[in-house]
Scaffold this motif. Structure first.
Motif, short mmCIF file in Angstrom:
data_model
loop_
_atom_site.label_atom_id
_atom_site.label_comp_id
_atom_site.label_asym_id
_atom_site.label_seq_id
_atom_site.Cartn_x
_atom_site.Cartn_y
_atom_site.Cartn_z
N ALA A 191 0.86 -1.25 0.00
CA ALA A 191 0.19 0.14 0.15
C ALA A 191 0.86 1.24 -0.06
CB ALA A 191 -0.74 -0.16 1.08
N ARG A 192 1.90 1.36 0.80
CA ARG A 192 2.69 2.49 0.93
C ARG A 192 3.50 2.43 -0.32
NH1 ARG A 192 7.57 3.41 5.07
NH2 ARG A 192 7.78 5.82 4.73
N ARG A 193 3.88 1.47 -1.14
CA ARG A 193 4.63 1.65 -2.44
C ARG A 193 3.78 2.29 -3.31
NH1 ARG A 193 7.14 -3.86 -4.68
NH2 ARG A 193 4.94 -4.50 -4.78
N VAL A 194 2.47 1.67 -3.41
CA VAL A 194 1.63 2.13 -4.37
C VAL A 194 1.15 3.64 -4.43
CG1 VAL A 194 -0.87 1.90 -5.28
CG2 VAL A 194 0.29 -0.11 -5.01
N GLU A 195 1.11 4.05 -2.98
CA GLU A 195 0.70 5.31 -2.69
C GLU A 195 1.82 6.23 -3.03
OE1 GLU A 195 -0.51 8.31 0.93
OE2 GLU A 195 -0.17 6.05 1.34
N THR A 196 3.06 5.98 -2.70
CA THR A 196 4.15 6.72 -3.12
C THR A 196 4.42 6.80 -4.63
OG1 THR A 196 5.30 6.08 -1.14
CG2 THR A 196 6.96 7.17 -2.81
N VAL A 197 4.16 5.62 -5.34
CA VAL A 197 4.29 5.93 -6.91
C VAL A 197 3.21 6.73 -7.36
CG1 VAL A 197 3.86 4.44 -8.92
CG2 VAL A 197 5.50 3.57 -7.41
N ARG A 198 1.91 6.64 -6.93
CA ARG A 198 1.12 7.38 -7.37
C ARG A 198 1.32 8.79 -7.11
NH1 ARG A 198 -2.81 5.98 -3.98
NH2 ARG A 198 -3.53 4.04 -5.28
N ASP A 199 1.94 9.20 -5.89
CA ASP A 199 2.06 10.72 -5.43
C ASP A 199 3.20 11.18 -6.34
OD1 ASP A 199 0.46 10.68 -3.41
OD2 ASP A 199 1.70 10.36 -1.88
N LEU A 200 4.27 10.32 -6.84
CA LEU A 200 5.21 10.79 -7.66
C LEU A 200 4.73 11.14 -9.08
CD1 LEU A 200 8.09 8.18 -6.75
CD2 LEU A 200 8.36 10.68 -6.72
N LEU A 201 3.90 10.09 -9.49
CA LEU A 201 3.36 10.26 -10.91
C LEU A 201 2.36 11.69 -10.92
CD1 LEU A 201 2.64 6.55 -11.97
CD2 LEU A 201 4.63 7.98 -12.45
N SER A 202 1.82 11.73 -9.73
CA SER A 202 0.95 13.07 -10.08
C SER A 202 1.71 14.22 -9.58
CB SER A 202 -0.29 12.84 -8.82
OG SER A 202 0.19 12.87 -7.47
N GLY A 203 2.82 14.22 -9.23
CA GLY A 203 3.46 15.49 -8.87
C GLY A 203 3.23 16.03 -7.54
N GLU A 204 2.63 15.18 -6.55
CA GLU A 204 2.35 15.43 -5.26
C GLU A 204 3.76 15.32 -4.50
OE1 GLU A 204 -0.94 13.81 -3.30
OE2 GLU A 204 -2.42 14.25 -5.18
N LEU A 205 4.54 14.36 -4.90
CA LEU A 205 5.90 14.18 -4.38
C LEU A 205 6.91 14.61 -5.26
CD1 LEU A 205 7.68 13.09 -1.89
CD2 LEU A 205 7.29 10.74 -2.61
N ASP A 206 7.58 15.33 -4.95
CA ASP A 206 8.81 15.70 -5.86
C ASP A 206 10.21 15.72 -5.15
OD1 ASP A 206 8.92 17.84 -3.98
OD2 ASP A 206 8.41 19.38 -5.84
N ASP A 207 10.41 15.10 -3.98
CA ASP A 207 11.67 14.83 -3.17
C ASP A 207 12.10 13.44 -3.56
OD1 ASP A 207 13.68 14.62 -1.31
OD2 ASP A 207 12.90 16.21 -0.07
N ALA A 208 13.13 13.42 -4.21
CA ALA A 208 13.82 12.21 -4.64
C ALA A 208 14.29 11.38 -3.59
CB ALA A 208 14.73 12.38 -5.69
N GLU A 209 14.87 12.15 -2.48
CA GLU A 209 15.29 11.40 -1.26
C GLU A 209 14.28 10.69 -0.68
OE1 GLU A 209 18.39 13.34 0.94
OE2 GLU A 209 18.62 14.81 -0.55
N VAL A 210 13.11 11.39 -0.21
CA VAL A 210 12.13 11.20 0.63
C VAL A 210 11.74 9.67 -0.21
CG1 VAL A 210 9.61 11.48 1.37
CG2 VAL A 210 11.37 13.28 1.67
N ALA A 211 11.34 9.94 -1.56
CA ALA A 211 10.79 8.79 -2.13
C ALA A 211 11.60 7.57 -2.36
CB ALA A 211 10.50 9.07 -3.94
N SER A 212 12.96 8.06 -2.39
CA SER A 212 13.75 6.61 -2.53
C SER A 212 13.93 5.98 -1.13
CB SER A 212 15.26 7.26 -2.52
OG SER A 212 15.32 7.62 -3.96
#
Length: 371
Positions: A191-212
């Motif tokens: 669930a966390r992985r899917v949510e993070t990917v969704r946030d990356l693709l939508s532009g809601e998350l743009d911090d590569a370190e946090v996403a990594s």
């Protein structure tokens, strides 16, 4: 007089007068009504007829359920479920079986809805919309095909009674499937992985370190996106296919399900040409994007790391000199250099230093500014 199931009364709704008519005339026309039910079901089971009914289901459900309008893979799973459910339901209507067993595609749809993080009401909306279409279709077909108007109400009620039971029991069973998948995802990291990917693709998350950190996958390094999907009905382990097409020496592999027959993936540190065609059933398809780095091909965090590394190497790996040029603390320089080495997978000094400096010069050109 036979007692009607309350679910049937709720299903027919505005057709209540037809139900009363059938109750008053049940015995004389029982055999003829059953015979017509078998005829109509057999005709509808033909491939062309099923396709027409399913197309009507797909369109009506997509119009009523907003979550489907922007999710291609969810619509594909819906279509597969509608096809399987239509055939299973029609066969069950004319059988002597009382047990309701939703087909595997219906369970896959419920799991996809759960994996998307969508509420259970979306699954219920899908079945309510399908039920509405079914009521209309049954009424239209019976009225069009049966010449004796006295038989039409009985045929409609017989079909609706069986269909109502199938739909209501199916939804009970599939609610359990949804709940099991939801609990499984919440227990793990899916669930966390899917949510993070969704946030990356939508532009809601743009911090590569946090996403990594969230994905345990290097986002800042070069990577290439790909999509795997299958057009067939047989189940395929797309995760296994992804592992086969990405070479073992790639920098990393991140995958996330996009439905029961599709998978999104990112291979780090590789270019598209290293992704081989899937060596699996011919129904599997592969689409590959262009290589890039960061959350959108480049990002502010990666830019700061590159500029810091360039200054660090230009000042002969002096933390203090690089910090003075950039106007930051020496510990900030140290952290960014360590981050760069982590992304590169090797120290920036020694034999690889010249290659790194040349790469930075080609990539950014001008000397770094204070940041």
């Amino acid at each position: 007089m036979a007692q009607q199931d309350p679910t049937v009364l709720g299903l027919v709704g505005q057709h209540r007068p037809l139900l009363l008519y059938w109750e008053d005339n049940m015995t004389p026309e029982l055999d003829d009504a059953d015979r017509w039910v078998h005829i109509l079901v057999t005709e509808t089971l033909a491939d062309d007829a099923v396709a027409a009914v399913v197309a009507r289901f797909d369109a009506a459900i997509a119009a009523d359920v907003a979550a489907l309008t922007v999710d291609r893979e969810l619509r594909r799973d819906l279509h597969a479920s509608n096809v399987a459910q239509a055939r299973a339901l029609l066969g069950w209507i004319v059988s002597d079986y009382d047990e309701v067993t939703p087909p595997p595609a219906a369970h896959e749809l419920a799991r996809t809805v759960a994996r998307r993080g969508l509420p259970l009401k979306v699954l219920m909306q899908i079945y309510r919309a399908g039920q509405t279409v079914l009521v209309r279709h049954v009424a239209e077909v019976a009225a069009e095909r049966v010449q004796d108007p006295n038989l039409v109400p009985g045929i409609q009620i017989r079909l609706l009674e069986r269909a109502s039971r199938w739909i209501s029991v199916s939804l009970e069973i599939l609610t359990d499937t949804y709940a099991e998948q939801r609990e499984r995802d919440l227990r793990g990291d899916v669930a966390r992985r899917v949510e993070t990917v969704r946030d990356l693709l939508s532009g809601e998350l743009d911090d590569a370190e946090v996403a990594s950190r969230r994905l345990s996958h290097p986002i800042g390094t070069e990577h290439v996106a790909f999509v795997l999907w299958t057009e067939g009905t047989e189940p395929v382990d797309l995760d296994a296919v992804a592992r086969r097409i990405v070479p073992p020496d790639a920098g990393g592999l991140l995958t996330t399900p996009a439905g029961s027959r599709a998978l999104w993936g990112w291979a780090s540190g590789r270019s598209p040409e290293v992704l081989d065609a899937p060596s699996s059933p011919g129904s599997v398809r592969l689409a590959v994007g262009e290589p890039g780095a960061g959350t959108d091909g480049d990002d502010p965090v990666a830019l700061r790391v590159r500029r810091t590394l360039s200054a660090y190497l230009r000042h002969d790996r002096s933390l203090d000199a690089a910090a003075r040029e950039l106007g930051v603390h020496r510990n900030t320089v140290r952290y960014r250099v360590q981050r760069a080495e982590s992304l590169l997978g090797r120290p920036v000094g020694g034999p690889s230093r010249l290659a790194v400096e040349l790469a930075l010069l080609v990539r950014d050109g001008a000397p770094p500014k204070r940041t």
